[in-house]
Design a protein around this motif. Structure first.
Motif, mmCIF file in Angstrom:
data_model
loop_
_atom_site.group_PDB
_atom_site.id
_atom_site.type_symbol
_atom_site.label_atom_id
_atom_site.label_comp_id
_atom_site.label_asym_id
_atom_site.label_seq_id
_atom_site.Cartn_x
_atom_site.Cartn_y
_atom_site.Cartn_z
ATOM 1 N N TRP A 190 0.829 -1.205 0.000
ATOM 2 C CA TRP A 190 0.000 0.000 0.000
ATOM 3 C C TRP A 190 0.867 1.261 0.000
ATOM 4 C CZ3 TRP A 190 0.402 3.688 3.793
ATOM 5 C CH2 TRP A 190 1.091 3.315 4.958
ATOM 6 N N ASN A 191 2.017 1.197 0.703
ATOM 7 C CA ASN A 191 2.829 2.412 0.826
ATOM 8 C C ASN A 191 3.785 2.614 -0.341
ATOM 9 O OD1 ASN A 191 4.427 0.256 1.557
ATOM 10 N ND2 ASN A 191 5.420 1.291 3.271
ATOM 11 N N GLN A 192 3.755 1.692 -1.326
ATOM 12 C CA GLN A 192 4.552 1.874 -2.542
ATOM 13 C C GLN A 192 3.714 2.501 -3.658
ATOM 14 O OE1 GLN A 192 6.045 -2.069 -3.250
ATOM 15 N NE2 GLN A 192 7.356 -2.044 -1.440
ATOM 16 N N LYS A 193 2.434 2.740 -3.355
ATOM 17 C CA LYS A 193 1.541 3.347 -4.342
ATOM 18 C C LYS A 193 1.444 4.853 -4.105
ATOM 19 C CE LYS A 193 -1.369 -0.779 -4.400
ATOM 20 N NZ LYS A 193 -2.663 -1.305 -3.985
ATOM 21 N N ARG A 194 0.847 5.531 -5.071
ATOM 22 C CA ARG A 194 0.577 6.967 -4.916
ATOM 23 C C ARG A 194 -0.499 7.124 -3.850
ATOM 24 N NH1 ARG A 194 -2.194 11.608 -6.917
ATOM 25 N NH2 ARG A 194 -0.757 13.069 -7.897
ATOM 26 N N LEU A 195 -0.219 7.934 -2.843
ATOM 27 C CA LEU A 195 -1.182 8.087 -1.756
ATOM 28 C C LEU A 195 -1.243 9.545 -1.307
ATOM 29 C CD1 LEU A 195 -2.833 5.865 -0.203
ATOM 30 C CD2 LEU A 195 -1.241 6.201 1.666
ATOM 31 N N ARG A 196 -2.460 10.072 -1.212
ATOM 32 C CA ARG A 196 -2.668 11.427 -0.696
ATOM 33 C C ARG A 196 -3.773 11.369 0.339
ATOM 34 N NH1 ARG A 196 1.065 11.130 -3.378
ATOM 35 N NH2 ARG A 196 1.753 12.335 -5.163
ATOM 36 N N PRO A 197 -3.662 12.046 1.490
ATOM 37 C CA PRO A 197 -2.519 12.885 1.846
ATOM 38 C C PRO A 197 -1.253 12.054 2.075
ATOM 39 C CG PRO A 197 -4.065 12.696 3.694
ATOM 40 C CD PRO A 197 -4.703 12.032 2.528
#
Lengths: 341, 75
Positions: free
Chosen positions: A111-118
């Motif tokens: 999950w943390n290797q994907k684009r994530l906002r905020p």
């Protein structure tokens, strides 16, 4: 031909033709120091070399009861190569040659290797010219500055001092699909120079978060929030946690502190670090792997920040999974004249 | 020969400075402080194995824990 004959032919062709052809490529790949344990250190993209695709041999059906040799080429030019010509000759036309292109492992990203906002602590990030590291935490310059910045390593945000002021920092990092300028979240603003001629204390850099980027300041997903800054003295035996780009949330134990003469291999050469923290993973897992650089390390119970992860090895620790090295967070904050946000 | 004792943090720090000089001929990968029982000791990291005779078990009475840690790389 019969199945056993096809198998024999495959073995002969492999030993005489394919193995000598593929071996140098495989050796080069295994010896590439950037590739370790299915993790990739945060490093300049220019240094990452992929192995050349090669030939694959197998046995395929030819009609209902017969078999022939199957040759699968991963590069088009191999279809007309001397190796394939030799295989055709040996197989006496009992061969099916096809171009299949480059084959890739289908591994779902964390999950943390994907684009994530905020954006938040523990995400994949990095200078646009670096593979990927970890977003450590959010900080502000001392002296009442309001500008929000991300903290990670020099080798993650500044490409070992090759970055120039204002360079794009991407989330996710380049290796995880981050593109400049679509995924630009911050701009490089300051680093502590890495030196070969003297002792280093930290591998640290910061980048100013773009105004339009929304931020989740304190959450460490899976743990809770960072509760603040930990004590200066970190005793051996202290239990710690980090959230990193590659290994996710891992728990460990401090095995040594005030560690001097720690020699770490970088792209620019071997660098010496003094006053470092050493950590081993709990259970049967390493505390960190390549790509976890820049992770904020917090005390497991109080969730107070104690270190900035920057290096590690594959050997040592009571579980034999290697040891991790971190800069004391207070040194990092002092060297960069910043405070936790 | 100095007896091994329960060393204080200050004793371990002093022994660390001396150990860095005494052990400089070894393939050192780090010298730090760790816990040994109720007190402190030295953690001496080596990049590769050395003969047992080359590695002292204490420095001025401060116990030494030696470990081979291999090559350390940026991550």
């Amino acid at each position: 031909m019969e199945l056993d004959s096809a198998r024999d032919l495959k073995r002969q062709c492999y030993e005489a033709i394919v193995a000598p052809f593929a071996a140098p490529t495989q050796r080069e790949f295994r010896s590439a120091r950037n590739v370790r344990s299915f993790s990739l250190a945060a490093d300049s993209l220019a240094k990452i070399q992929e192995p050349l695709p090669s030939l694959a041999l197998g046995v395929a059906r030819k009609g209902r009861k017969q078999y022939h040799l199957a040759v699968r080429c991963q590069r088009r030019e191999l279809m007309e190569s001397p190796q394939v010509a030799q295989i055709r000759k040996r197989a006496k036309k009992e061969v099916d040659v096809r171009f299949v292109g480059r084959l890739r492992k289908w591994l779902a990203p964390r999950w943390n290797q994907k684009r994530l906002r905020p954006i938040q602590i523990g995400l994949s990030c990095g200078h646009y010219n670096v593979t990927a590291g970890t977003l450590g935490c959010f900080v502000r310059a001392r002296g009442g500055e309001k500008t929000l910045m991300i903290l990670s390593n020099n080798h993650v945000l500044a490409d070992e001092d090759k970055a120039t002021l204002g360079d794009a920092i991407l989330q996710p990092g380049n290796f995880d699909g981050g593109k400049n300028a679509r995924d630009l979240v911050a701009r490089f603003s300051k680093s502590i120079r890495l030196v070969q001629s003297a002792v280093n204390l930290v591998d640290a850099a910061i980048g100013e978060v773009e105004d339009r980027i929304k931020v989740n300041l304190h959450t460490i997903k899976g743990l809770n929030t960072v509760a603040g800054l930990g004590p200066n003295f970190l005793d051996a035996g202290t239990e710690v946690v980090k959230l990193g780009r590659t290994t996710g949330l891992t728990r460990g134990r401090v095995t040594a502190f005030e560690l001097d003469n720690v020699v770490v291999r970088y792209g620019i050469g071997d660098l010496r670090f003094d006053n470092q923290i050493e950590i081993e993973g709990k259970g049967q897992k390493p505390f960190s792997e390549g790509g976890d650089s820049g992770s904020l390390i917090v005390e497991a119970n109080a969730r107070l920040a104690v270190g900035l992860l920057f290096a590690g090895g594959d050997v040592g620790g009571s579980n034999g999974k290697g040891l991790t090295y971190a800069n004391p967070i207070q040194s990092v904050l002092d060297e960069l004249s910043i405070d936790l946000a | 020969m100095t007896a091994i004792k329960v060393a204080t943090l200050e004793e371990a720090r002093a022994a660390k400075q001396k150990a860095a000089q005494v052990l400089s001929g070894l393939p050192l990968a780090g010298i730090g402080i760790t816990r040994v029982g109720e007190g402190f000791g030295l953690k001496v990291n080596l990049s590769k194995r050395v003969c047992v005779e080359q590695m002292p078990t204490q420095m001025d009475g401060v116990p030494i824990i030696a470990e081979v840690v291999g090559e350390i790389r940026k991550q």
